[in-house]
Design a protein around this motif. Structure first.
Motif, PDB file in Angstrom:
ATOM      1  N   UNK A   1       0.930  -1.102  -0.012  1.00 20.17           N
ATOM      2  CA  UNK A   1      -0.041   0.146  -0.036  1.00 20.17           C
ATOM      3  C   UNK A   1       0.940   1.129  -0.210  1.00 20.17           C
ATOM      4  N   UNK A   2       0.690   2.085  -1.051  1.00 14.77           N
ATOM      5  CA  UNK A   2       1.563   3.374  -1.222  1.00 14.77           C
ATOM      6  C   UNK A   2       0.507   4.091  -0.283  1.00 14.77           C
ATOM      7  N   UNK A   3       1.050   4.855   0.428  1.00 13.00           N
ATOM      8  CA  UNK A   3       0.322   5.671   1.458  1.00 13.00           C
ATOM      9  C   UNK A   3       0.892   7.225   1.318  1.00 13.00           C
ATOM     10  N   UNK A   4      -0.104   8.297   1.513  1.00 10.37           N
ATOM     11  CA  UNK A   4       0.522   9.653   1.609  1.00 10.37           C
ATOM     12  C   UNK A   4       1.639   9.813   2.560  1.00 10.37           C
ATOM     13  N   UNK A   5       2.408  10.839   2.302  1.00  7.69           N
ATOM     14  CA  UNK A   5       3.363  11.310   3.122  1.00  7.69           C
ATOM     15  C   UNK A   5       2.918  11.606   4.502  1.00  7.69           C
ATOM     16  N   UNK A   6       3.487  11.217   5.704  1.00  6.11           N
ATOM     17  CA  UNK A   6       2.909  11.763   7.049  1.00  6.11           C
ATOM     18  C   UNK A   6       3.520  13.131   7.227  1.00  6.11           C
TER      19      UNK A   6
END
Ligand SMILES: Nc1nc2c(ncn2[C@@H]2O[C@H](COP(=O)(O)OP(=O)(O)OP(=O)(O)O)[C@@H](O)[C@H]2O)c(=O)[nH]1
Length: 300
Positions: A58-63
């Motif tokens: 899962x590619x996730x948005x940058x925190x």
């Protein structure tokens, strides 16, 4: 025959190379990439199927620290993507160093209590071995449950094979989670809106990239041609002429580049029609955020 299977969330601050890595792993463009932070807004699944089994990345948005309502939503997507993963692949970037934002990532990761593989990315650009060892030691101090550390180049593919083998070894035995020929859990319509947004991001500067949303209004396969009509949404009327360019030159570049990529991805001839629209301050309005970012499903 038993296979290995599981889910791995790619986690990190903006711009460390999460989307680049997922594209290298899957061997196709799943997630859009740009040199602007906060390119990814959604959780995007890339599915790797081999003889050993299946890994869903899962590619996730940058925190990051959110600056507006959209940023709050994106952060929520990023942090909630961690829950339920078998493994977190935390990515750090030595060319940018360790910053407050990496500590923010570490807080979320440590709270999740999920095992961590640490990937030090962009080593193609960071060749000094002593500095790299120094960086690695400092990065490893941030996270509580690191099982392995890898030096990789997501862009060139260095170290990625070993990383994948080790992930397969780590994952439990299970069953295939998706059909074997599927490479993403996202729809073609979603991919189309993302590729258009990528071309806006790559061709514009300053605040424009983050102010843009894309809505696909028509997506119809007419046999010999795929017809896509989409709105490019900006949040101030002063931004519209920038996206249009002189005599429409900029929107033409965006449209041509997007069409070429989409023809490659969908392996089909495409007719792409783009319209630029202004929706004042949409990034601070709940209903507009859901409409312009494909976030509706993820936030329920
Ligand atoms: N030199 C080098 N550059 C890389 C590498 N991986 C990614 N990049 C570059 O880093 C920038 C950011 O890459 P992305 O994949 O969009 O990063 P991200 O972590 O998904 O970013 P967000 O969507 O903002 O969270 C792009 O310009 C990439 O080309 C690498 O291995 N080496």
């Amino acid at each position: 025959m038993s296979v290995k299977s599981g889910t791995v969330a790619l986690v990190g601050k903006p711009n460390v190379g999460k989307s680049t890595l997922i594209n290298t792993i899957i061997g196709e463009k799943i997630a859009i990439v740009s040199d602007k932070p906060q390119t990814t807004r959604n959780r995007i699944g890339g599915i790797l199927t081999t003889k050993k089994g299946q890994i869903v990345f899962y590619d996730t948005p940058g925190i990051h620290k959110p600056l507006h309502r959209l940023g709050q939503y994106i952060l929520k997507v990023a942090t909630s993507s961690l829950a339920g993963s078998d493994l977190l692949l935390v990515i750090v970037d030595p060319t940018d160093g360790l910053r407050e934002s990496d500590r923010l990532v570490a807080n979320h990761v440590n709270q999740s209590r999920i095992p961590v593989f640490l990937a030090i990315n962009k080593v193609d650009e960071y060749k000094n071995e002593r500095l790299l060892q120094d960086f690695q030691a400092k990065a490893e101090e941030l996270f509580n449950d690191i099982r392995r550390t890898f030096l990789i180049s997501a862009k060139k593919g260095d170290g990625v094979e070993e990383l994948l083998e080790t992930i397969f070894d780590f994952l439990p035995e299970g069953k295939m989670l998706f059909p074997e020929d599927l490479i993403t859990d996202r729809s073609s319509r979603f991919m189309a809106s993302e590729v258009i947004r990528e071309k806006v991001l790559q061709n514009t500067r300053q605040e424009i990239p983050h102010s843009v949303g894309v809505v696909v209004q028509e997506f119809s396969d007419e046999g010999n041609i795929l017809k896509i009509r989409a709105d490019v949404i900006v949040e101030r009327s002063s931004q519209k002429p920038i996206i249009l360019g002189k005599g429409g030159s900029m929107i033409k570049i965006i449209g041509t580049e997007a069409r070429k990529d989409l023809e490659y991805i969908f392996d089909q001839k495409i007719f792409l029609d783009l319209f630029v629209k202004v929706r004042e301050k949409w990034r601070d309005k709940d209903t507009l955020i859901q409409e312009f970012t494909n976030l509706r499903d993820e936030l329920q």
